[in-house]
Design a protein around this motif. Sequence first.
Motif, PDB file in Angstrom:
ATOM      1  N   TYR A   1       0.844  -1.207   0.000  1.00 49.74           N
ATOM      2  CA  TYR A   1       0.000   0.000   0.000  1.00 49.74           C
ATOM      3  C   TYR A   1       0.871   1.246   0.000  1.00 49.74           C
ATOM      4  N   ASP A   2       2.208   1.041   0.074  1.00 45.48           N
ATOM      5  CA  ASP A   2       3.151   2.156   0.153  1.00 45.48           C
ATOM      6  C   ASP A   2       4.534   1.573  -0.168  1.00 45.48           C
ATOM      7  N   TYR A   3       5.559   2.424  -0.203  1.00 49.02           N
ATOM      8  CA  TYR A   3       6.920   1.902  -0.378  1.00 49.02           C
ATOM      9  C   TYR A   3       7.333   1.163   0.889  1.00 49.02           C
ATOM     10  N   ALA A   4       8.053   0.060   0.732  1.00 51.76           N
ATOM     11  CA  ALA A   4       8.594  -0.630   1.901  1.00 51.76           C
ATOM     12  C   ALA A   4       9.670   0.268   2.506  1.00 51.76           C
ATOM     13  N   HIS A   5       9.777   0.279   3.845  1.00 50.79           N
ATOM     14  CA  HIS A   5      10.791   1.111   4.509  1.00 50.79           C
ATOM     15  C   HIS A   5      12.008   0.264   4.888  1.00 50.79           C
ATOM     16  N   ILE A   6      13.041   0.922   5.386  1.00 50.43           N
ATOM     17  CA  ILE A   6      14.260   0.152   5.666  1.00 50.43           C
ATOM     18  C   ILE A   6      14.068  -0.861   6.785  1.00 50.43           C
ATOM     19  N   GLY A   7      13.077  -0.634   7.657  1.00 51.81           N
ATOM     20  CA  GLY A   7      12.754  -1.653   8.673  1.00 51.81           C
ATOM     21  C   GLY A   7      12.297  -2.927   7.980  1.00 51.81           C
ATOM     22  N   ASN A   8      11.353  -2.782   7.060  1.00 55.54           N
ATOM     23  CA  ASN A   8      10.917  -3.944   6.276  1.00 55.54           C
ATOM     24  C   ASN A   8      12.128  -4.606   5.635  1.00 55.54           C
ATOM     25  N   PHE A   9      13.021  -3.773   5.124  1.00 53.10           N
ATOM     26  CA  PHE A   9      14.172  -4.336   4.403  1.00 53.10           C
ATOM     27  C   PHE A   9      15.187  -4.997   5.320  1.00 53.10           C
TER      28      PHE A   9
ATOM     29  N   THR B   1      14.226  -7.054   7.590  1.00 56.29           N
ATOM     30  CA  THR B   1      13.648  -8.401   7.548  1.00 56.29           C
ATOM     31  C   THR B   1      13.903  -9.066   6.195  1.00 56.29           C
ATOM     32  N   PHE B   2      13.688  -8.340   5.121  1.00 63.47           N
ATOM     33  CA  PHE B   2      13.841  -8.954   3.790  1.00 63.47           C
ATOM     34  C   PHE B   2      15.307  -9.307   3.490  1.00 63.47           C
ATOM     35  N   ILE B   3      16.237  -8.546   4.030  1.00 64.24           N
ATOM     36  CA  ILE B   3      17.647  -8.862   3.807  1.00 64.24           C
ATOM     37  C   ILE B   3      18.019 -10.150   4.541  1.00 64.24           C
ATOM     38  N   VAL B   4      17.384 -10.382   5.686  1.00 63.20           N
ATOM     39  CA  VAL B   4      17.626 -11.653   6.369  1.00 63.20           C
ATOM     40  C   VAL B   4      17.099 -12.810   5.517  1.00 63.20           C
TER      41      VAL B   4
ATOM     42  N   GLU C   1       6.032  -3.024  -8.139  1.00 60.56           N
ATOM     43  CA  GLU C   1       7.177  -2.665  -8.998  1.00 60.56           C
ATOM     44  C   GLU C   1       8.287  -2.029  -8.169  1.00 60.56           C
ATOM     45  N   ALA C   2       7.896  -1.111  -7.289  1.00 63.63           N
ATOM     46  CA  ALA C   2       8.881  -0.391  -6.471  1.00 63.63           C
ATOM     47  C   ALA C   2       9.628  -1.357  -5.555  1.00 63.63           C
ATOM     48  N   PHE C   3       8.895  -2.319  -5.001  1.00 60.82           N
ATOM     49  CA  PHE C   3       9.560  -3.300  -4.133  1.00 60.82           C
ATOM     50  C   PHE C   3      10.609  -4.081  -4.921  1.00 60.82           C
ATOM     51  N   LEU C   4      10.233  -4.521  -6.122  1.00 63.07           N
ATOM     52  CA  LEU C   4      11.170  -5.317  -6.920  1.00 63.07           C
ATOM     53  C   LEU C   4      12.399  -4.484  -7.294  1.00 63.07           C
ATOM     54  N   GLU C   5      12.160  -3.213  -7.567  1.00 66.47           N
ATOM     55  CA  GLU C   5      13.269  -2.309  -7.882  1.00 66.47           C
ATOM     56  C   GLU C   5      14.205  -2.157  -6.677  1.00 66.47           C
ATOM     57  N   ASP C   6      13.612  -1.929  -5.495  1.00 64.62           N
ATOM     58  CA  ASP C   6      14.425  -1.774  -4.282  1.00 64.62           C
ATOM     59  C   ASP C   6      15.188  -3.066  -3.971  1.00 64.62           C
ATOM     60  N   ALA C   7      14.523  -4.200  -4.193  1.00 67.58           N
ATOM     61  CA  ALA C   7      15.183  -5.487  -3.941  1.00 67.58           C
ATOM     62  C   ALA C   7      16.403  -5.619  -4.862  1.00 67.58           C
TER      63      ALA C   7
ATOM     64  N   PRO D   1      23.994   1.911  -2.016  1.00 70.66           N
ATOM     65  CA  PRO D   1      23.179   0.721  -1.712  1.00 70.66           C
ATOM     66  C   PRO D   1      23.970  -0.354  -0.966  1.00 70.66           C
ATOM     67  N   ALA D   2      25.245  -0.524  -1.333  1.00 71.77           N
ATOM     68  CA  ALA D   2      26.035  -1.561  -0.666  1.00 71.77           C
ATOM     69  C   ALA D   2      26.228  -1.230   0.809  1.00 71.77           C
ATOM     70  N   ALA D   3      26.340   0.064   1.124  1.00 74.27           N
ATOM     71  CA  ALA D   3      26.499   0.457   2.528  1.00 74.27           C
ATOM     72  C   ALA D   3      25.190   0.235   3.284  1.00 74.27           C
ATOM     73  N   ILE D   4      24.068   0.511   2.632  1.00 73.29           N
ATOM     74  CA  ILE D   4      22.766   0.273   3.271  1.00 73.29           C
ATOM     75  C   ILE D   4      22.621  -1.223   3.550  1.00 73.29           C
ATOM     76  N   ARG D   5      22.969  -2.021   2.543  1.00 71.69           N
ATOM     77  CA  ARG D   5      22.893  -3.470   2.707  1.00 71.69           C
ATOM     78  C   ARG D   5      23.795  -3.930   3.858  1.00 71.69           C
TER      79      ARG D   5
END
Length: 486
Positions: free
Chosen positions: A35-43, A45-48, A96-102, A294-298
Motif C-alpha cells: 500500500y506504500d513503499y517498503a521502509h528500511i525496517g521492512n528491508f 527483515t527482507f535482507i535476512v 514494482e517499487a519493491f522489486l526495484e528496491d530489492a 546501496p552496498a552500505a545500506i545493505r
Amino acid sequence: MNLYDSLHRELRRFEPGRPGSPGRVTVYGCGPTVYDYAHIGNFRTFIVYDLLHRHLRRRGHEVEFVVNFTDVDDKTIDGAAAAGRSLAEHTGPFIEAFLEDAGTLGFLPVSHHPRATEFIPAMVEFVGRLMDAGHAYRGADGSVYYSVATFDDYGKLSGKGGEEDSRRSRIDAAGFAKADPRDFALWKAAQPSDREVGAVWDSPWGAGRPGWHLECSVMVTSLLGDTVDIHVGGEDLLFPHHENEIAQSEAASGRPFARFWMHVKHLKVDDRKMSKSLGNFHTVRELVEEGHDPAAIRWVLLSAHYRSELNFTAGGLADGTEAVQRLLDFRRRMTEEVEGPGGPAAGAATTAAGKLAGRARRHLDAFDRAMDEDLNVPRALASVWGLVRDGNAALDASGGVSAEDREAALAALAEMDGRLGVLNLAAKTRDVDADTERRIREMVEARDRARKARDFAVADRLRAELEAQGVRLEDTPAGTRWKRVR
Ligand code: AMP
Ligand code: ZN
C-alpha cells in the motif's frame, strides 16, 4: 546448520524434511503489504530472507523460496480508496517499487512472488474445508470466522490467546459477530469501500474478500505443500499472524505447518521506533537519492545478528560505507598484484608461499561455521577482517605473494561475499573503469616522482586534484595506495 526456532524456543539442527529429495528446502517469508513503499525496517527483515537464501544455497541445498505480496487487506483497500484508484492500480506500482528496491539492494531472485489476489479460488476452497471440518462458522455479520476453541494447540507459538485470554475478554465480545473474542476472520463480508475499489469476490458465503492470515496459509500450501521447512517474518508477525496461520493450516491438513519458525527483530532508527511522525521513516529510494551507497545500506542492515537490536543511524551508514570500501580496496589490491604491471612476477614466490592460502581457507571455514550458527553475521565478519588483515600483511611483506596465495585469498573473499552480497553491488557504483583507473595510477605515479624530487607543491596539487575527483591517497611503507571515496 543450527537455526533458532521460535516455536521450540531453542537452537535446533536444521535438516531439510523432504524424504524424496533431501537437498530441497522450502522457505516462505511474509512479504510486503503493498500500500506504500517498503521502509528500511521492512528491508532489514527482507535482507535476512536473502541471507538465509544465500547461505542455504552455499550449503548445497536446492532452495524454493517464496515471498508473497499482500495486495488485498485493510491498508491496501483504504489506500486505493483514498487515492481514487482500483485495488490493482494502487498496489501495482508498489509491487514494482519493491522489486526495484530489492534489485538495488542486490537480492537474489526468489522462486515465486505470489500475489494474494491470484489465489482467491484456493482461499475459498480452503475456507470450505475448514467449514466442513467444523473449524469455521458464519458470524452474525455474514463473515466467516475461524473457531479458535476447536484447535487445541492454539497459542503454542506465542503462548498467547489461550482459554484464559478468551475468558478475560469474553465480555468484550458481546455485541460482536464472533462467538469467541479470539476468533478471526477467514472471509470478510463485502463492505462498500471494498466494492468501490474492486476488492470483492464471490464465495459460497456471499461476496467478500479473504482475511490476511488466510492469504499466507493458502499461498504456502498452494506453492510449497502442507509443511514448509522454514517460515520466516518480522517479530511483530509472531502473534497473531503466525499463530493464526498455524491454527488454520494444521486444522485443515492435520500436519505440522512449518518445521522452523524464524523471526527478525525490528529495526530502530536513531534509537526509536520508525514512524512517519518522527521523520525517521526512510525508504531505500530516498536514501539512495540522498547519495547513500546501496552496498552500505545493505551492509548496515546485515551487520547485526537478526535476533539482536539494530539501530540505523547516519554514523552506522558512514561506517558501512567505509567497511565496504575497505573490502573493495582489498580485492583490487589483491587482483592488481596478480594482473598489474608493477606486481611481482608469478614465479616470485616467497619462502612463506602457501601460508596465506592456508589462512584464507581457515577464515572461510570459520565464516561458514559462523553462518551455520543461526546466521551469526557479526562472528562471520570477524573472519572477513581476519582475511583482509592476513592478506594485506602478506602483500606488504617483502618478496610478494605467490599466485596460489592470491587466488586462494580472492576465492575466499568471493565465497564470503556470496553471502554478504556487497562487493559487486558496490563495484557498480564505486569502482572505476579501466581508463580512469590508468589515469589515476599515472597521477599517483607522477605525485610519487614529485615527492622524490622534493617538489612538494606539485605533489600537493596532484593530491588535491585526485581528492577533488573522489580519490583519496594513503602513503604507506609499501608505497602509495589509493581508494575511491564519495
Ligand atoms: P508489512 O509490509 O507491514 O506487511 O511488513 C513486511 C515485513 O516487514 C514483515 O515481515 C514485518 O514484520 C517486517 N517489518 C515491519 N516493520 C519492521 C521493522 N521496523 N524492522 C524490521 N522488520 C519490520
Ligand atoms: Zn504472512
